[in-house]
Design a protein around this motif. Structure first.
Motif, PDB file in Angstrom:
ATOM      1  N   ILE A  12       0.799  -1.184  -0.144  1.00 54.88           N
ATOM      2  CA  ILE A  12      -0.077  -0.131  -0.207  1.00 54.88           C
ATOM      3  C   ILE A  12       0.900   1.208   0.183  1.00 54.88           C
ATOM      4  N   GLY A  13       1.936   1.065   0.938  1.00 56.97           N
ATOM      5  CA  GLY A  13       2.899   2.406   0.999  1.00 56.97           C
ATOM      6  C   GLY A  13       3.449   2.697  -0.280  1.00 56.97           C
ATOM      7  N   MET A  14       3.932   1.563  -1.056  1.00 55.18           N
ATOM      8  CA  MET A  14       4.539   1.845  -2.257  1.00 55.18           C
ATOM      9  C   MET A  14       3.711   2.138  -3.519  1.00 55.18           C
ATOM     10  N   ALA A  15       2.319   1.610  -3.342  1.00 56.49           N
ATOM     11  CA  ALA A  15       1.586   2.171  -4.212  1.00 56.49           C
ATOM     12  C   ALA A  15       1.160   3.420  -4.107  1.00 56.49           C
ATOM     13  N   VAL A  16       1.086   3.929  -3.074  1.00 58.50           N
ATOM     14  CA  VAL A  16       0.774   5.490  -2.919  1.00 58.50           C
ATOM     15  C   VAL A  16       2.051   6.303  -3.288  1.00 58.50           C
ATOM     16  N   ALA A  17       3.213   5.934  -2.879  1.00 58.29           N
ATOM     17  CA  ALA A  17       4.608   6.514  -3.491  1.00 58.29           C
ATOM     18  C   ALA A  17       4.529   6.464  -5.076  1.00 58.29           C
ATOM     19  N   ILE A  18       4.402   5.610  -5.669  1.00 58.86           N
ATOM     20  CA  ILE A  18       4.344   5.554  -7.248  1.00 58.86           C
ATOM     21  C   ILE A  18       3.107   6.211  -7.732  1.00 58.86           C
ATOM     22  N   LEU A  19       2.074   6.153  -7.087  1.00 60.62           N
ATOM     23  CA  LEU A  19       0.741   7.272  -7.588  1.00 60.62           C
ATOM     24  C   LEU A  19       1.290   8.446  -7.407  1.00 60.62           C
ATOM     25  N   ILE A  20       2.039   8.826  -6.434  1.00 65.43           N
ATOM     26  CA  ILE A  20       2.403  10.458  -6.237  1.00 65.43           C
ATOM     27  C   ILE A  20       3.441  10.489  -6.991  1.00 65.43           C
ATOM     28  N   GLY A  21       4.408   9.699  -7.057  1.00 62.19           N
ATOM     29  CA  GLY A  21       5.574   9.930  -7.927  1.00 62.19           C
ATOM     30  C   GLY A  21       5.001  10.261  -9.438  1.00 62.19           C
ATOM     31  N   ILE A 337      -2.409  -0.519 -10.984  1.00 61.84           N
ATOM     32  CA  ILE A 337      -3.424  -0.702 -11.844  1.00 61.84           C
ATOM     33  C   ILE A 337      -4.781  -0.593 -11.526  1.00 61.84           C
ATOM     34  N   LEU A 338      -5.004  -1.044 -10.339  1.00 63.73           N
ATOM     35  CA  LEU A 338      -6.620  -0.842  -9.731  1.00 63.73           C
ATOM     36  C   LEU A 338      -6.888   0.618  -9.563  1.00 63.73           C
ATOM     37  N   LEU A 339      -5.947   1.144  -8.981  1.00 67.99           N
ATOM     38  CA  LEU A 339      -6.361   2.360  -8.540  1.00 67.99           C
ATOM     39  C   LEU A 339      -6.386   3.695  -9.437  1.00 67.99           C
ATOM     40  N   LEU A 340      -5.235   3.388 -10.511  1.00 73.20           N
ATOM     41  CA  LEU A 340      -5.140   4.370 -11.532  1.00 73.20           C
ATOM     42  C   LEU A 340      -6.261   5.108 -12.314  1.00 73.20           C
ATOM     43  N   PRO A 341      -7.265   4.435 -12.543  1.00 70.45           N
ATOM     44  CA  PRO A 341      -8.541   5.049 -13.040  1.00 70.45           C
ATOM     45  C   PRO A 341      -9.183   6.133 -12.106  1.00 70.45           C
ATOM     46  N   PHE A 342      -9.328   5.236 -10.904  1.00 67.00           N
ATOM     47  CA  PHE A 342     -10.091   6.367  -9.732  1.00 67.00           C
ATOM     48  C   PHE A 342      -9.151   7.674  -9.732  1.00 67.00           C
ATOM     49  N   PHE A 343      -7.752   7.243  -9.564  1.00 69.33           N
ATOM     50  CA  PHE A 343      -6.658   8.571  -9.212  1.00 69.33           C
ATOM     51  C   PHE A 343      -6.653   9.438 -10.185  1.00 69.33           C
ATOM     52  N   ASN A 344      -6.738   8.922 -11.741  1.00 69.81           N
ATOM     53  CA  ASN A 344      -6.816   9.979 -12.532  1.00 69.81           C
ATOM     54  C   ASN A 344      -8.224  10.715 -12.769  1.00 69.81           C
ATOM     55  N   THR A 345      -9.390  10.348 -12.235  1.00 71.79           N
ATOM     56  CA  THR A 345     -10.691  10.946 -12.148  1.00 71.79           C
ATOM     57  C   THR A 345     -10.343  12.031 -11.238  1.00 71.79           C
TER      58      THR A 345
END
Length: 774
Positions: A12-21, A337-345
């Motif tokens: 979860i921590g790495m996913a957040v860091a990747i999305l923010i990055g 991959i799962l969170l990116l569509p939501f994050f983009n929105t």
């Protein structure tokens, strides 16, 4: 279980860091797709108005030729532009609304247009360039070059080229057509402007020569406008300067003529949040690894006894953390991959993972190793420090020295989580505070449609037909929707005005019944009326204008606007037409037959809005067949003013939830370990009569104290940073103690629910089983 918690928390921590990055990279690379990114700039100006220095991004149109003629040595290309906004672009029977601009002929070189078909030549005044997506929408796979199109009611233009769509992270991302300045100049009779140096309505873009210095070039053009304007405009002290493209997106905020940053503050803020969220996940790994130290003590003792060096043990533990980090990274990619569509929105982006980019994988490998080093450092050095003799004799016990660091790390986790909760609450309260601010008019059932010459010409017939059908209660015309503001002018003067004061007031041209349509609140005097022929030379002021002008009895006062005198007939309550976070600006309303940019319609509340809109559309289309009927609710226009802050709030809450989830995972693991470690003690207590509540209290007490300590650390930190953020808004909330109590209670409740599962499970366990081995 602890392996699952370690991997899940790190993932979860790495996913957040990747999305923010990814988000930070998208923001920091904004506009970098332009070939001459470092050498492109916009000419903007500082002017003194209403006693303050304001920064305007538009300039008078003669400035382009002035710079070419007298300052051209520093510039390779110069091109002014007018933002066309959304225009009806038509080809035969196909009519679509497209966003575009009218540019001078050097624009294609400045914008580095990548031509897909035809050429980027704008030498022909009656030419147009389309983006590839727009060309596809109009012509499909057919060759579009040479086709004749129309922009609104302008003369036909020939399509001479198709360019590749601009990147989504570009200032010109939505630019679907480019036509010529000459076309705009002729169609809008620009040459009839009496003083062309007065109105500021063009954007001026330049590309510097390779050997030119932007600071020196900026200093040279500083007074280029001042030297040309009349004495009245000279009081504004206009100062031109070059605003480089690399600052357009992230450093767009000016206060009192000085650049004070902008969106860059959010880039660094979320970068820091990303680091802290990753740190929370690493803390979970550290805590759970060191908590289970006694279980691994014998392994360390035996390995040391048979000759293993400490550095070998450190390497072993680092290898284990690296393996955990690799598993976590793979899982984090699935989460991304799962969170990116939501994050983009939520973030308003169009990001994607670039799987085929070697740099991405190189960064990912470095990121995984870095995470493993951070997460595994404390456990590796701590576990490898065990004394082999004590371990093998059975006298080794992890004392307070081992527990205190774990408690500190838990405090760090919840400090970050509580600070994020407080920040999220404050952002939402600030948005709600601005939304609840009185706007001074009614937005209910109020729609705005873009007007045209045909609608303006047949306005009375449209009004009659809609009224007779019972679809509307009021209709009027105006220079713009009340949620969009109007134009501005410096030509106002009044009795007692300081002759040295340079002013610039917003003004709005309206038709009769405008006040009834939007239901503005009259404070003094009366509304515009057809019963008074003199109202064509009348003003209605808002409260802010009356206060600024110092008019104690405004009704009947005479105000000069350039060469014409106007009489004040009314004063309305302040209406929120600009930023909801700033004070209302002094505004002047006047009757004008040219108030034909927008039509405002108040739908009859007794009629279904859906049915009313269909019938209104058919009436408008009957009188204006060349333009598709498009409407927007003024409520929606107003809501757009909160887009940026709402987006920040959603992102903050998204990361706060994930941070809390990571903290709870760690707390759950620690609670599980503590319950397991104290199983026999709990059994003895239960045999001696301890209740389930007593056992729950025993196991929960320490964790509750840690959350309370976290709360007292997080509160002043959150207050400092959020108070600093709020200073950017003139109209803002006061940070009340209730916000901190809500955040603290929420964190405590979440922590108790997390710990209670393990505590109650241990409390209701059969004590006979736990004591059987004694």
């Amino acid at each position: 279980m602890h392996s699952f918690i370690n991997i899940a928390g790190l993932a979860i921590g790495m996913a957040v860091a990747i999305l923010i990055g990814m988000w930070m990279h998208d923001e920091l690379s904004f506009d970098k797709n332009f070939k001459n990114y470092e050498r492109i700039a916009q000419v903007i100006q500082n002017v003194t108005n209403n006693g303050e220095v304001q920064t305007w991004t538009t300039v008078p149109y003669p400035l382009a030729e002035e710079i070419r003629k007298n300052y051209g040595g520093d510039f390779k290309h110069i091109a002014m532009a007018v933002d066309a906004g959304d225009r009806i672009l038509s080809f035969q029977e196909k009519k679509l609304k497209e966003n575009g601009m009218f540019f001078e002929k050097e624009a294609p070189e400045i914008l580095s247009l990548k031509m897909v078909q035809g050429s980027g030549n704008l030498n022909d005044p009656a030419s147009i360039l389309l983006s590839a997506s727009a060309a596809k929408a109009y012509f499909g796979d057919e060759n579009p070059i040479g086709k004749l199109m129309k922009i609104g009611n302008m003369p036909p233009v020939k399509l001479t080229g198709v360019y590749k769509d601009f990147s989504h992270n570009s200032t010109f991302a939505d630019l679907n057509f480019i036509s010529t300045w000459d076309l705009f100049y002729a169609a809008n009779d620009v040459k009839s402007i009496q003083d062309p140096w007065r109105p500021n309505f063009v954007s001026l873009y330049v590309q510097l020569n390779d050997n030119a210095d932007i600071a020196r070039a900026s200093a040279k053009i500083k007074d280029a406008k001042l030297k040309k304007v009349n004495s009245q405009l000279a009081k504004k002290k206009p100062e031109l300067f070059l605003f480089p493209m690399n600052k357009w997106h992230l450093y767009s905020e000016f206060k009192n003529g000085v650049n004070v940053g902008g969106a860059i503050q959010y880039v660094w803020m979320f970068g820091i949040i990303g680091v802290f969220v990753l740190l929370l996940a690493c803390i979970n790994f550290m805590n759970l690894s060191t908590a289970r130290s006694e279980k691994r003590a014998k392994e360390v003792g035996i390995r040391k006894a048979i000759g293993s060096l400490r550095k070998q043990l450190i390497f072993q533990f680092f290898s284990e953390s690296l393996l955990t980090a690799i598993f976590a990274f793979v899982l984090s990619l699935l989460l991304v991959i799962l969170l990116l569509p939501f994050f983009n929105t939520v973030s308003g982006k169009q990001m994607s993972v670039v799987w085929n980019n070697p740099f991405f994988w190189l960064m990912s490998a470095g990121f995984t190793i870095f995470t493993a080093l951070i997460a595994g450092s404390y456990p590796a050095f701590y576990l490898s420090s065990f004394n082999a003799v004590k371990v093998l004799k059975g006298t080794f016990k992890a004392g307070r020295s081992a527990v205190i660091p774990r408690k500190i790390l838990v405090v760090v986790q919840f400090t970050v989580s509580i600070a994020l909760i407080i920040g999220t609450i404050i952002v939402y309260k600030q948005i709600q505070f601005a939304k609840d601010r009185p706007v001074g008019y009614s937005r209910n059932n109020l729609i705005a449609i873009s007007s045209s010459d045909e609608i303006h010409k047949h306005f009375n017939a449209i009004r009659q037909e809609l009224t007779d059908a019972g679809l509307i209660t009021e209709i009027s015309e105006a220079g713009s929707s009340p949620a969009e503001g109007g134009g501005s002018s410096s030509g106002f003067s009044w009795r007692g005005k300081d002759p040295n004061l340079s002013i610039d007031f917003p003004y709005l041209s309206v038709s009769y019944d405008y006040g009834k349509t939007i239901n503005w609140r009259l404070k003094e005097g009366r509304d515009f009326s057809k019963d008074f022929a003199t109202d064509s030379s009348a003003f209605i002021l808002n409260e802010a204008a009356v206060k600024f002008m110092g008019l104690s009895n405004p009704i009947g006062e005479t105000i000069q606007w350039f060469d014409k005198s106007y009489r004040v007939i009314g004063v309305v309550k302040d209406m929120l037409m600009q930023s909801p976070y700033e004070p209302v600006k002094p505004t002047v309303f006047l009757l004008s037959n040219d108030a034909n940019n927008a039509v405002l319609i108040k739908i009859n509340p007794s009629v279904s809005a859906g049915n009313a809109l269909k019938k209104i559309g058919s009436v408008i289309t009957k009188f204006n067949p060349d333009q598709p009927f498009e409407y927007r609710f003024v409520d929606d226009d107003y809501a757009k003013k909160f887009t940026s802050e709402a987006r920040i709030g959603k992102l903050a809450s998204f990361f706060a939830i994930l941070a809390i989830a990571i903290s709870c995972l760690g707390l759950f693991g620690l609670a599980s370990f503590v319950a397991e470690q104290r199983t026999k003690e709990i059994g003895v207590r239960k045999v001696l009569g301890a209740s389930v509540f007593n056992v729950w209290n025993l196991l929960s007490r320490d964790f509750v104290m840690l959350v309370i300590i976290s709360f007292f650390i997080a509160s002043p930190i959150a207050w400092y940073f959020m108070n600093k953020w709020l200073q950017d808004y003139s109209y803002r909330i006061n940070i009340s103690w209730e916000i901190f109590l809500i955040a603290g209670f929420l964190a405590l409740a979440i922590a108790l629910i997390t710990v209670s599962f393990q505590a109650i499970r241990a409390a209701i366990a059969n004590p006979v089983k736990s004591l059987r081995t004694e």
